[in-house]
Scaffold this motif. Sequence first.
Motif, PDB file in Angstrom:
ATOM      1  N   VAL A 181      11.634   1.569   8.110  1.00 22.03           N
ATOM      2  CA  VAL A 181      11.203   1.423   9.500  1.00 22.03           C
ATOM      3  C   VAL A 181      10.449   0.111   9.614  1.00 22.03           C
ATOM      4  N   SER A 182      10.778  -0.696  10.601  1.00 24.21           N
ATOM      5  CA  SER A 182      10.036  -1.934  10.808  1.00 24.21           C
ATOM      6  C   SER A 182       8.821  -1.637  11.674  1.00 24.21           C
ATOM      7  N   VAL A 183       7.852  -2.542  11.639  1.00 24.55           N
ATOM      8  CA  VAL A 183       6.650  -2.329  12.449  1.00 24.55           C
ATOM      9  C   VAL A 183       6.938  -2.584  13.929  1.00 24.55           C
ATOM     10  N   LEU A 184       8.086  -3.143  14.227  1.00 23.88           N
ATOM     11  CA  LEU A 184       8.434  -3.433  15.619  1.00 23.88           C
ATOM     12  C   LEU A 184       9.115  -2.256  16.308  1.00 23.88           C
ATOM     13  N   ASN A 185       9.968  -1.534  15.556  1.00 23.28           N
ATOM     14  CA  ASN A 185      10.727  -0.467  16.220  1.00 23.28           C
ATOM     15  C   ASN A 185      10.437   0.920  15.672  1.00 23.28           C
ATOM     16  N   GLY A 186       9.341   1.054  14.917  1.00 27.48           N
ATOM     17  CA  GLY A 186       9.011   2.358  14.352  1.00 27.48           C
ATOM     18  C   GLY A 186       8.330   3.275  15.349  1.00 27.48           C
ATOM     19  N   PRO A 187       8.265   4.565  15.027  1.00 28.85           N
ATOM     20  CA  PRO A 187       7.546   5.526  15.881  1.00 28.85           C
ATOM     21  C   PRO A 187       6.069   5.156  15.994  1.00 28.85           C
ATOM     22  N   LEU A 240       3.717   6.013  13.051  1.00 31.43           N
ATOM     23  CA  LEU A 240       3.876   5.142  11.892  1.00 31.43           C
ATOM     24  C   LEU A 240       3.290   3.756  12.165  1.00 31.43           C
ATOM     25  N   LYS A 241       3.465   3.274  13.392  1.00 32.25           N
ATOM     26  CA  LYS A 241       2.874   1.984  13.750  1.00 32.25           C
ATOM     27  C   LYS A 241       1.356   2.019  13.599  1.00 32.25           C
ATOM     28  N   LYS A 242       0.753   3.134  14.025  1.00 32.19           N
ATOM     29  CA  LYS A 242      -0.696   3.258  13.918  1.00 32.19           C
ATOM     30  C   LYS A 242      -1.124   3.296  12.454  1.00 32.19           C
ATOM     31  N   MET A 243      -0.378   4.043  11.628  1.00 38.31           N
ATOM     32  CA  MET A 243      -0.694   4.103  10.203  1.00 38.31           C
ATOM     33  C   MET A 243      -0.597   2.717   9.579  1.00 38.31           C
ATOM     34  N   HIS A 244       0.402   1.955   9.978  1.00 39.78           N
ATOM     35  CA  HIS A 244       0.571   0.602   9.456  1.00 39.78           C
ATOM     36  C   HIS A 244      -0.592  -0.276   9.901  1.00 39.78           C
ATOM     37  N   MET A 278       7.935  -0.553   6.611  1.00 37.16           N
ATOM     38  CA  MET A 278       7.544   0.633   5.861  1.00 37.16           C
ATOM     39  C   MET A 278       8.785   1.247   5.224  1.00 37.16           C
ATOM     40  N   ALA A 279       8.663   1.610   3.954  1.00 33.42           N
ATOM     41  CA  ALA A 279       9.735   2.314   3.251  1.00 33.42           C
ATOM     42  C   ALA A 279       9.338   3.781   3.158  1.00 33.42           C
ATOM     43  N   LEU A 280      10.263   4.665   3.519  1.00 36.75           N
ATOM     44  CA  LEU A 280       9.981   6.096   3.537  1.00 36.75           C
ATOM     45  C   LEU A 280      10.725   6.771   2.402  1.00 36.75           C
ATOM     46  N   GLY A 281      10.008   7.581   1.618  1.00 37.50           N
ATOM     47  CA  GLY A 281      10.659   8.218   0.483  1.00 37.50           C
ATOM     48  C   GLY A 281       9.907   9.436  -0.003  1.00 37.50           C
ATOM     49  N   HIS A 282      10.186   9.834  -1.242  1.00 39.50           N
ATOM     50  CA  HIS A 282       9.522  10.997  -1.827  1.00 39.50           C
ATOM     51  C   HIS A 282       9.333  10.801  -3.325  1.00 39.50           C
ATOM     52  N   GLY A 300       0.847  -1.187   0.000  1.00 36.94           N
ATOM     53  CA  GLY A 300       0.000   0.000   0.000  1.00 36.94           C
ATOM     54  C   GLY A 300       0.882   1.237   0.000  1.00 36.94           C
ATOM     55  N   LEU A 301       0.486   2.256  -0.742  1.00 37.28           N
ATOM     56  CA  LEU A 301       1.272   3.489  -0.837  1.00 37.28           C
ATOM     57  C   LEU A 301       0.423   4.643  -0.350  1.00 37.28           C
ATOM     58  N   ARG A 302       0.959   5.405   0.592  1.00 39.23           N
ATOM     59  CA  ARG A 302       0.225   6.559   1.112  1.00 39.23           C
ATOM     60  C   ARG A 302       1.028   7.830   0.874  1.00 39.23           C
TER      61      ARG A 302
END
Length: 207
Positions: free
Chosen positions: A183-189, A192-196, A164-168, A144-146
């Motif tokens: 960012v992994s779903v285990l150690n992300g902010p 971002l975890k909520k968005m995932h 999650m891959a972060l880019g532009h 999924g891309l947001r």
Amino acid sequence: MILPNMSYQEIATHLSSDMDEALAFSKKIKFARYRSEAIKLKRYPLFFKPVGFTSSQHNKWFIFPHVRNRADLVSIPFYVGCTFTKYNRLCLFIQMDLEGENSSLKFIFTNRFFERYADRKGITGSLTQEEIVYSFIKELGQLGLRNMENKDPLHAILFYETGMALGHYDSVDRNLVVFHSYVSVLNGPNDLKKMHHDWLLFRSVFN
């Protein structure tokens, strides 16, 4: 051929054109043998050894057959990607059709992305650069891309099951997204975890 002074946008344009050769090469692969092996093993997901191909433009492509579930046995799916070197480190170009998008999206994962990916996965030093790239690709299933609005350049987050891959978005080619961080779903902010989490719930509704 990728030249040292080429921008990511120029690289993506060049490889998008060169991809036709890789796709033509994929038609020569006997995928029936992968299907036979998958039926015998009866375990999923199953990833086969990538098949390398060097185009007439001297670009290094790979065909990556895989079986994630029994449904894939009908027609063995595969990823088509190209690795290239920038700043003496390996990068990845891959083109995908995502649900809800009107056209194919071009993704470039930079050397900085893979450095962060390897570090946060705890595989730094244990795998080669190429093995790190393939390890990442194995994790790509549903995507999924947001878009993150009110940012310049327009930021994007690529969601998949474990990270999650972060880019532009590129300022010239809006179908190109360049990813610089992971960012992994285990150690992300937490945000971002909520968005995932919300993305997974969204995906489950439409599956």
